[in-house]
Write an enzyme that holds these catalytic residues in place. Structure first.
Site, PDB file in Angstrom:
ATOM      1  N   GLY A  13       0.805  -1.213   0.000  1.00 48.84           N
ATOM      2  CA  GLY A  13       0.000   0.000   0.000  1.00 48.84           C
ATOM      3  C   GLY A  13       0.836   1.260   0.000  1.00 48.84           C
ATOM      4  O   GLY A  13       0.518   2.233   0.685  1.00 48.84           O
ATOM      5  N   ARG A  16       0.847   5.922  -1.833  1.00 43.87           N
ATOM      6  CA  ARG A  16       0.635   7.272  -1.300  1.00 43.87           C
ATOM      7  C   ARG A  16       0.747   7.243   0.214  1.00 43.87           C
ATOM      8  O   ARG A  16       0.946   6.188   0.821  1.00 43.87           O
ATOM      9  CB  ARG A  16      -0.748   7.791  -1.712  1.00 43.87           C
ATOM     10  CG  ARG A  16      -1.890   6.925  -1.213  1.00 43.87           C
ATOM     11  CD  ARG A  16      -3.237   7.463  -1.638  1.00 43.87           C
ATOM     12  NE  ARG A  16      -4.322   6.640  -1.110  1.00 43.87           N
ATOM     13  CZ  ARG A  16      -5.608   6.975  -1.195  1.00 43.87           C
ATOM     14  NH1 ARG A  16      -5.956   8.097  -1.797  1.00 43.87           N
ATOM     15  NH2 ARG A  16      -6.540   6.187  -0.691  1.00 43.87           N
ATOM     16  N   ASN A  64      -3.021  -7.328  -4.812  1.00 37.95           N
ATOM     17  CA  ASN A  64      -4.066  -7.203  -3.804  1.00 37.95           C
ATOM     18  C   ASN A  64      -3.588  -7.916  -2.550  1.00 37.95           C
ATOM     19  O   ASN A  64      -3.652  -9.144  -2.455  1.00 37.95           O
ATOM     20  CB  ASN A  64      -5.374  -7.816  -4.315  1.00 37.95           C
ATOM     21  CG  ASN A  64      -6.491  -7.747  -3.285  1.00 37.95           C
ATOM     22  OD1 ASN A  64      -6.339  -7.133  -2.224  1.00 37.95           O
ATOM     23  ND2 ASN A  64      -7.615  -8.366  -3.588  1.00 37.95           N
ATOM     24  N   ASN A  91       1.604  -2.208   5.468  1.00 33.25           N
ATOM     25  CA  ASN A  91       1.053  -0.865   5.560  1.00 33.25           C
ATOM     26  C   ASN A  91      -0.316  -0.720   4.897  1.00 33.25           C
ATOM     27  O   ASN A  91      -1.043   0.227   5.183  1.00 33.25           O
ATOM     28  CB  ASN A  91       2.044   0.121   4.916  1.00 33.25           C
ATOM     29  CG  ASN A  91       1.458   1.512   4.770  1.00 33.25           C
ATOM     30  OD1 ASN A  91       1.324   2.251   5.745  1.00 33.25           O
ATOM     31  ND2 ASN A  91       1.079   1.878   3.540  1.00 33.25           N
ATOM     32  N   TYR A 156     -12.081  -0.506  12.080  1.00 36.80           N
ATOM     33  CA  TYR A 156     -10.704  -0.052  11.929  1.00 36.80           C
ATOM     34  C   TYR A 156      -9.901  -0.327  13.200  1.00 36.80           C
ATOM     35  O   TYR A 156      -8.774  -0.850  13.141  1.00 36.80           O
ATOM     36  CB  TYR A 156     -10.703   1.444  11.614  1.00 36.80           C
ATOM     37  CG  TYR A 156      -9.352   2.022  11.289  1.00 36.80           C
ATOM     38  CD1 TYR A 156      -8.744   1.769  10.064  1.00 36.80           C
ATOM     39  CD2 TYR A 156      -8.679   2.828  12.197  1.00 36.80           C
ATOM     40  CE1 TYR A 156      -7.498   2.302   9.745  1.00 36.80           C
ATOM     41  CE2 TYR A 156      -7.436   3.376  11.894  1.00 36.80           C
ATOM     42  CZ  TYR A 156      -6.852   3.116  10.667  1.00 36.80           C
ATOM     43  OH  TYR A 156      -5.621   3.645  10.356  1.00 36.80           O
ATOM     44  N   ALA A 157     -10.474  -0.012  14.362  1.00 37.43           N
ATOM     45  CA  ALA A 157      -9.785  -0.234  15.627  1.00 37.43           C
ATOM     46  C   ALA A 157      -9.514  -1.719  15.846  1.00 37.43           C
ATOM     47  O   ALA A 157      -8.435  -2.109  16.302  1.00 37.43           O
ATOM     48  CB  ALA A 157     -10.606   0.333  16.787  1.00 37.43           C
ATOM     49  N   SER A 159      -9.159  -4.001  13.533  1.00 37.30           N
ATOM     50  CA  SER A 159      -8.121  -4.448  12.594  1.00 37.30           C
ATOM     51  C   SER A 159      -6.737  -4.033  13.071  1.00 37.30           C
ATOM     52  O   SER A 159      -5.773  -4.801  12.965  1.00 37.30           O
ATOM     53  CB  SER A 159      -8.383  -3.883  11.192  1.00 37.30           C
ATOM     54  OG  SER A 159      -8.136  -2.491  11.118  1.00 37.30           O
ATOM     55  N   LYS A 160      -6.633  -2.843  13.627  1.00 37.13           N
ATOM     56  CA  LYS A 160      -5.337  -2.356  14.079  1.00 37.13           C
ATOM     57  C   LYS A 160      -4.903  -3.026  15.391  1.00 37.13           C
ATOM     58  O   LYS A 160      -3.701  -3.248  15.618  1.00 37.13           O
ATOM     59  CB  LYS A 160      -5.364  -0.834  14.231  1.00 37.13           C
ATOM     60  CG  LYS A 160      -5.571  -0.098  12.909  1.00 37.13           C
ATOM     61  CD  LYS A 160      -4.497  -0.460  11.884  1.00 37.13           C
ATOM     62  CE  LYS A 160      -4.613   0.343  10.609  1.00 37.13           C
ATOM     63  NZ  LYS A 160      -3.550   0.029   9.639  1.00 37.13           N
ATOM     64  N   ILE A 189      -2.309  11.529  11.795  1.00 37.74           N
ATOM     65  CA  ILE A 189      -1.313  11.811  10.766  1.00 37.74           C
ATOM     66  C   ILE A 189      -2.012  12.455   9.568  1.00 37.74           C
ATOM     67  O   ILE A 189      -3.046  11.966   9.106  1.00 37.74           O
ATOM     68  CB  ILE A 189      -0.596  10.521  10.305  1.00 37.74           C
ATOM     69  CG1 ILE A 189      -0.012   9.779  11.522  1.00 37.74           C
ATOM     70  CG2 ILE A 189       0.496  10.858   9.303  1.00 37.74           C
ATOM     71  CD1 ILE A 189       1.022  10.539  12.303  1.00 37.74           C
TER      72      ILE A 189
END
Length: 248
Positions: A13, A16, A64, A91, A156-157, A159-160, A189
């Site tokens: 990833g 960017r 992917n 990432n 998201y939380a 997964s992290k 960020i």
């Protein structure tokens, strides 16, 4: 000698944002760089030219990361092109925010697959290579919300948090083979992902941060260089917060 001279890094990833900043910083420190993304456009090709201009080898691969077989295939291609993989940076990541009770199954599955399953896929693929070398550094890009949670970001939380657990477990399983695994937990960020927020929201975030500013991708890249280099030769199974003090 630069900190990463002689090392080959694979960064997922990296078209960017934080991934791109890490690739650029790694190249500055002498590493050969392989980057992956779901699509490779003219901007990424131009970025690869910028990296090679620094005197290192660099190549972009369409891949992917959330697909198990695709992840293994790209690792095989990188090894064929570069000869080894010394550093893996997991990432690749997305957000599909929403309150838990309104979150769809698709929103949950997409984030878990792209953010967490991809890290398993790539770690599974590179582990035999690093075990044979008896050396390697795996860096998982987690988040402060993976430690503290965040309303509206349950997927998201989760997964992290999984990225942190994966790094710690990998460190324990593969440490005897000279492989280190750590996680970076960035805070707020400033990237394309946060660029959609209003200026007012950004100011509110900054006011909560002891250093009184949002972080830059380059701030995270500096931590990644430390974990990729021999400066962190005895650092494994750790979570390094890069958040300006917001989660201290």
């Amino acid at each position: 000698m630069k900190l990463l001279t002689g090392k080959t890094a694979l960064i997922t990833g990296a078209g960017r944002g934080i991934g791109r900043a890490i690739a650029e910083k790694f190249a500055q420190e002498g590493a050969d760089v392989a980057i992956t993304d779901i699509k490779i456009g003219a901007d990424v090709e131009a970025f690869i030219e910028e990296l090679t201009a620094k005197g290192v080898r660099a190549k972009a691969y369409v891949s992917n990361a959330a697909d198990f077989s695709d992840a293994h295939k790209v690792v095989e291609e990188v090894v064929a092109d570069f000869g080894s993989i010394d550093v893996l940076v997991n990432n690749a990541g997305i957000t599909r925010d929403g309150l838990l009770l309104r979150m769809t199954e698709e929103q949950w599955d997409m984030v878990i697959n792209v953010n967490l399953k991809s890290a398993f896929n790539l770690t599974h693929a590179v582990a035999p290579i690093m075990m044979k070398q008896r050396a390697g550094s795996i860096i998982n890009m987690a988040s402060v919300v993976g430690v503290s949670g965040n309303a509206g970001q349950a997927n998201y939380a989760a997964s992290k948090a999984g990225m942190i657990g994966l790094a710690k477990s990998t460190a324990k399983e593969l440490g005897s083979r000279g492989i280190r695994a750590n996680a970076i937990a960035p805070g707020f960020i400033i990237t394309d992902m946060t660029g959609a927020l209003s200026e007012e929201v950004k100011k509110q975030w900054a006011a909560q941060i002891p250093l009184r500013r949002g972080g830059l991708p380059e701030d995270v890249a500096g931590v990644a260089v430390f974990l990729a280099s021999d400066l962190s030769a005895y650092v494994s199974g750790q979570v390094i917060h890069c958040c300006g003090g917001m989660n201290c």
